[in-house]
Write an enzyme that holds these catalytic residues in place. Structure first.
Site, PDB file in Angstrom:
ATOM      1  N   VAL A   1       9.148  -3.276  10.079  1.00  0.00           N
ATOM      2  CA  VAL A   1      10.342  -2.543   9.663  1.00  0.00           C
ATOM      3  C   VAL A   1      10.155  -1.033   9.667  1.00  0.00           C
ATOM      4  O   VAL A   1      11.130  -0.291   9.538  1.00  0.00           O
ATOM      5  CB  VAL A   1      10.851  -2.994   8.275  1.00  0.00           C
ATOM      6  CG1 VAL A   1      11.335  -4.412   8.303  1.00  0.00           C
ATOM      7  CG2 VAL A   1       9.797  -2.777   7.208  1.00  0.00           C
TER       8      VAL A   1
ATOM      9  N   ASN B   1      12.892  -6.592   0.919  1.00  0.00           N
ATOM     10  CA  ASN B   1      11.694  -6.903   0.142  1.00  0.00           C
ATOM     11  C   ASN B   1      10.421  -6.336   0.772  1.00  0.00           C
ATOM     12  O   ASN B   1       9.444  -6.091   0.071  1.00  0.00           O
ATOM     13  CB  ASN B   1      11.567  -8.425  -0.007  1.00  0.00           C
ATOM     14  CG  ASN B   1      10.265  -8.845  -0.651  1.00  0.00           C
ATOM     15  OD1 ASN B   1      10.022  -8.551  -1.820  1.00  0.00           O
ATOM     16  ND2 ASN B   1       9.416  -9.522   0.110  1.00  0.00           N
TER      17      ASN B   1
ATOM     18  N   SER C   1      10.588  -1.095  -8.196  1.00  0.00           N
ATOM     19  CA  SER C   1       9.364  -1.150  -8.997  1.00  0.00           C
ATOM     20  C   SER C   1       9.475  -0.180 -10.160  1.00  0.00           C
ATOM     21  O   SER C   1      10.231   0.797 -10.097  1.00  0.00           O
ATOM     22  CB  SER C   1       8.167  -0.766  -8.117  1.00  0.00           C
ATOM     23  OG  SER C   1       7.016  -0.517  -8.892  1.00  0.00           O
TER      24      SER C   1
ATOM     25  N   TYR D   1       3.779   5.253  -2.419  1.00  0.00           N
ATOM     26  CA  TYR D   1       4.469   4.033  -2.843  1.00  0.00           C
ATOM     27  C   TYR D   1       5.465   4.351  -3.953  1.00  0.00           C
ATOM     28  O   TYR D   1       6.649   3.999  -3.875  1.00  0.00           O
ATOM     29  CB  TYR D   1       3.475   2.978  -3.306  1.00  0.00           C
ATOM     30  CG  TYR D   1       4.150   1.713  -3.810  1.00  0.00           C
ATOM     31  CD1 TYR D   1       4.544   0.727  -2.913  1.00  0.00           C
ATOM     32  CD2 TYR D   1       4.411   1.525  -5.175  1.00  0.00           C
ATOM     33  CE1 TYR D   1       5.175  -0.428  -3.363  1.00  0.00           C
ATOM     34  CE2 TYR D   1       5.047   0.379  -5.626  1.00  0.00           C
ATOM     35  CZ  TYR D   1       5.424  -0.597  -4.717  1.00  0.00           C
ATOM     36  OH  TYR D   1       6.059  -1.724  -5.168  1.00  0.00           O
TER      37      TYR D   1
ATOM     38  N   SER E   1       8.334   6.449  -2.709  1.00  0.00           N
ATOM     39  CA  SER E   1       9.273   5.665  -1.895  1.00  0.00           C
ATOM     40  C   SER E   1      10.190   4.832  -2.788  1.00  0.00           C
ATOM     41  O   SER E   1      11.381   4.653  -2.469  1.00  0.00           O
ATOM     42  CB  SER E   1       8.518   4.758  -0.922  1.00  0.00           C
ATOM     43  OG  SER E   1       7.879   3.684  -1.594  1.00  0.00           O
ATOM     44  N   LYS E   2       9.672   4.328  -3.896  1.00  0.00           N
ATOM     45  CA  LYS E   2      10.496   3.525  -4.791  1.00  0.00           C
ATOM     46  C   LYS E   2      11.459   4.396  -5.604  1.00  0.00           C
ATOM     47  O   LYS E   2      12.574   3.964  -5.934  1.00  0.00           O
ATOM     48  CB  LYS E   2       9.616   2.677  -5.716  1.00  0.00           C
ATOM     49  CG  LYS E   2       8.835   1.597  -4.983  1.00  0.00           C
ATOM     50  CD  LYS E   2       9.730   0.622  -4.230  1.00  0.00           C
ATOM     51  CE  LYS E   2       8.936  -0.502  -3.586  1.00  0.00           C
ATOM     52  NZ  LYS E   2       9.788  -1.469  -2.864  1.00  0.00           N
TER      53      LYS E   2
END
Length: 253
Positions: free
Chosen positions: A67, A94, A148, A161, A164-165
């Site tokens: 993706v 997801n 998250s 990470y 990005s969330k």
């Protein structure tokens, strides 16, 4: 066990962990078709077999794709819609990557890895929603983004990470606001600490037996994909907070 009777779903990052358990749950709940995608073909083939075994009548598509690559997203959406005769009722974003492990502080974060994490965890959901909307807008549908707590609080060492969330939280809110008057609903779910390969890589010093088994927290994802949640839009859920889930179910009813 028929809350998703006749529905068609696309689940990214579904070769293992939470994505796989969602696909199995959807199959058992009567989905007509489920497209699962991930990068690794071996795990993806095993996942397809597990989903098919859970419900032999369901049509299962296993699509190997990355993706983080826009051309792969184009192919995934085109293949899914072609096989499902132009229909898609549920999209679950997801797929996610943690980045380098152990995770470095931002000062030491490699730029190439930073790009990869954001492309996978943030740009991909944006593109997937954009590409599937024409198929959803007429019949209506449910978009569920997996977020998250690292997207709410900036933890040291969670680098790209977490960032990005944070972005995914904003992306989800913006899509929800822009689709408020449409039959497409957008919600996002924080699954909490789970015993998955990605989480074990992120925190190798922790005891994974203390974390939830992904199969035990899929009910919120079934609910949000079902017609029971048609009135639920623009909300953030914590999958392991039962009171919050029960409240949303009561309000929708």
């Amino acid at each position: 066990m028929s809350r998703l009777q006749g529905k068609y779903a696309l689940i990214t990052g579904a070769s293992q962990g939470l994505g796989l358990q969602m696909a199995i749950a959807y199959a058992r709940e009567g989905a007509a078709g489920i497209a699962i995608m991930a990068r690794g073909t071996n795990l993806l083939d095993k996942a397809r077999s597990l989903v098919q075994t859970a419900a032999p009548a369901v049509k299962v598509l296993a699509i190997a794709a990355d993706v983080s690559q826009p051309q792969d997203i184009e192919r995934v959406v085109a293949t899914t819609l072609n096989e499902f005769q132009g229909r898609l009722d549920v999209l679950i974003n997801n797929a996610s990557t943690i980045g380098p492990s152990p995770m470095p502080f931002l000062l030491d974060y490699p730029l190439e890895d930073f790009h990869t994490v954001l492309n996978t965890n943030l740009i991909a959901p944006f593109l997937l929603i954009k590409k599937v909307l024409p198929a959803m807008i007429e019949q209506g549908g449910s978009i569920i983004n997996v977020t998250s707590d690292a997207g709410v609080t900036g933890y040291p060492g969670w680098g790209a990470y977490g960032i990005s969330k944070f972005g995914l939280e904003g992306l989800s809110q913006t899509w929800a606001a822009e689709l408020e008057d449409s039959p497409v609903r957008v919600n996002w779910v924080d699954p909490g600490n789970m015993n998955t390969a990605m989480h074990r890589a992120a925190e190798p010093e922790e005891d994974p037996s203390q974390w939830a088994d992904p199969k035990d927290i899929v009910d919120i994802f079934v609910y949000l994909a079902s017609d029971e949640s048609k009135a639920v839009h623009g909300q953030r859920f914590e999958a392991q907070e039962a009171d919050e889930f029960e409240s949303a179910t009561h309000e929708a009813a």
